[in-house]
Design an enzyme around this catalytic site. Structure first.
Site, PDB file in Angstrom:
ATOM      1  N   HIS A 225      19.380  -7.710  21.758  1.00 56.94           N
ATOM      2  CA  HIS A 225      18.724  -8.601  20.782  1.00 56.94           C
ATOM      3  C   HIS A 225      17.234  -8.273  20.667  1.00 56.94           C
ATOM      4  O   HIS A 225      16.372  -9.142  20.849  1.00 56.94           O
ATOM      5  CB  HIS A 225      18.927 -10.062  21.189  1.00 56.94           C
ATOM      6  CG  HIS A 225      18.800 -11.016  20.029  1.00 56.94           C
ATOM      7  ND1 HIS A 225      19.524 -12.170  19.933  1.00 56.94           N
ATOM      8  CD2 HIS A 225      18.018 -10.991  18.915  1.00 56.94           C
ATOM      9  CE1 HIS A 225      19.203 -12.824  18.830  1.00 56.94           C
ATOM     10  NE2 HIS A 225      18.294 -12.112  18.187  1.00 56.94           N
TER      11      HIS A 225
ATOM     12  N   ARG B 212      23.264 -12.151  13.453  1.00 58.14           N
ATOM     13  CA  ARG B 212      23.679 -13.087  14.489  1.00 58.14           C
ATOM     14  C   ARG B 212      25.053 -12.646  14.995  1.00 58.14           C
ATOM     15  O   ARG B 212      25.895 -12.194  14.216  1.00 58.14           O
ATOM     16  CB  ARG B 212      23.753 -14.522  13.945  1.00 58.14           C
ATOM     17  CG  ARG B 212      22.391 -15.194  13.797  1.00 58.14           C
ATOM     18  CD  ARG B 212      21.774 -15.480  15.162  1.00 58.14           C
ATOM     19  NE  ARG B 212      20.488 -16.175  15.098  1.00 58.14           N
ATOM     20  CZ  ARG B 212      19.322 -15.590  15.071  1.00 58.14           C
ATOM     21  NH1 ARG B 212      19.251 -14.252  15.058  1.00 58.14           N
ATOM     22  NH2 ARG B 212      18.205 -16.279  15.057  1.00 58.14           N
TER      23      ARG B 212
ATOM     24  N   GLU C 192      25.454 -14.367  24.444  1.00 55.95           N
ATOM     25  CA  GLU C 192      24.294 -13.644  24.968  1.00 55.95           C
ATOM     26  C   GLU C 192      23.767 -14.340  26.218  1.00 55.95           C
ATOM     27  O   GLU C 192      23.640 -15.571  26.221  1.00 55.95           O
ATOM     28  CB  GLU C 192      23.198 -13.558  23.904  1.00 55.95           C
ATOM     29  CG  GLU C 192      23.629 -12.730  22.695  1.00 55.95           C
ATOM     30  CD  GLU C 192      22.536 -12.588  21.635  1.00 55.95           C
ATOM     31  OE1 GLU C 192      21.417 -13.095  21.847  1.00 55.95           O
ATOM     32  OE2 GLU C 192      22.813 -11.953  20.600  1.00 55.95           O
TER      33      GLU C 192
END
Length: 319
Positions: free
Chosen positions: A280, A232, A261
């Site tokens: 991601h 994360r 993000e």
């Protein structure tokens, strides 16, 4: 039962039919451009399947019929669990998938950094064909520090042994039996940082792990070491990492996740050649996508049967 797929997920015709068999189905195959659009999509839903889009208190309170959220992912830090629980909304996730995909991606990033693959590709496209710019390092006999020995961490350890690497690890529950079974050495975080050539992070985002890698920790790493984050974004202090990279306190970083993000286009990371950046996607393989969708739909099916599973706010059931 109205079921809404609120943003873009992997959804084949087979899975669509499974959802249609459960109730009235509404599917959105794009990420909402605003909170208002997201709220409009879910306001009449009883069950929402959501991928990466956050579900905050405002969204929850704007959906009075909502009974269940099925997350198309493992992480649930993007959901206001307190408000969901207060509202009686069950939140289920997909706790067990993409172990292999994420673990393999750790080594994709590591090999790219150590062997300068991205730089060689970029420069070759510009006509620069000269080997001396790309002298790198091999993984063989290097030390990898694995922070966290959950399922992904353990898979990373298995792959590391295939490269004949030395493995150090930090875990919340060390034991000599586990150490022997995994073929590793448990150490404290400072020792792991000081001795590792690659540091890879595999911990969930919690108040205890937020910014677990900051300026102090980065300063302890070898100047030749690289940091890999597929966990994360907020487990790393991004500002401190940028400073460490600029000052060459560490050699590089492979980042699949970020504090914010999408990664802002003015981020200094985008200008750095000692960084490999991906949006991601460590989990993103055909195999893991199918596995994730299967489980997120099964979570909905079990909820409708009155047997909710993989519930991350279990107090809503006990209450």
């Amino acid at each position: 039962m109205k079921i809404v797929v609120a943003d873009s997920i992997f959804l084949t015709e087979e899975y669509r039919k499974r959802l249609e068999a459960l109730g009235e189905l509404e599917i959105y195959d794009s990420v909402p451009v605003s909170q208002e659009e997201f709220i409009k999509r879910i306001k009449d839903a009883e069950v929402v399947i959501v991928g990466r889009y956050g579900v905050n208190a405002r969204a929850l309170r704007s959906a009075p019929k909502l009974k269940m959220i099925s997350l198309w992912q493992t992480g649930f830090d993007n959901v206001d669990l307190e408000t969901a629980t207060e509202s009686g909304v069950i939140v289920s996730n997909v706790p067990s998938y993409a172990f292999d995909s994420v673990a393999e991606f750790v080594f994709a990033l590591s090999l790219d950094l150590l062997r300068r693959v991205h730089l060689a590709d970029m420069n070759l496209r510009k006509g620069l064909f000269d080997w001396k710019y790309y002298v790198g390092n091999q993984l063989m006999s290097k030390t990898i520090g694995v922070l966290g020995t959950g399922e992904i961490g353990k898979r990373v350890i298995e792959i590391a042994h295939g490269f004949n690497m030395n493995v150090l690890s930090v875990t919340a529950h060390p034991s000599s039996d586990k150490e022997k079974a995994l073929g590793i050495k448990f150490v404290d975080l400072d020792t792991l940082l000081l001795e590792s050539d690659i540091v890879t992070l595999h911990v969930p985002l919690t108040p205890e792990t937020e910014h677990i890698i900051g300026a102090r920790e980065l300063a302890k790493m070898k100047p030749t070491a690289v940091l890999i984050n597929t966990a994360r974004g907020k487990v790393v202090d991004e500002a401190a990492l940028i400073e460490a990279l600029k000052e060459k306190k560490i050699a590089g970083a492979g980042l699949d996740v970020f504090e914010k993000e999408p990664l802002p286009m003015d981020s200094p990371l985008l200008e750095m050649h000692n960084v490999v950046l991906t949006p991601h996607i460590a989990f993103l393989s055909e195999e893991s996508l199918d596995e994730c969708t299967y489980m997120s739909i099964e979570n909905v099916e079990m909820f409708i049967k009155g047997k909710p599973q993989n519930v991350v706010n279990s107090s809503v059931i006990k209450g």
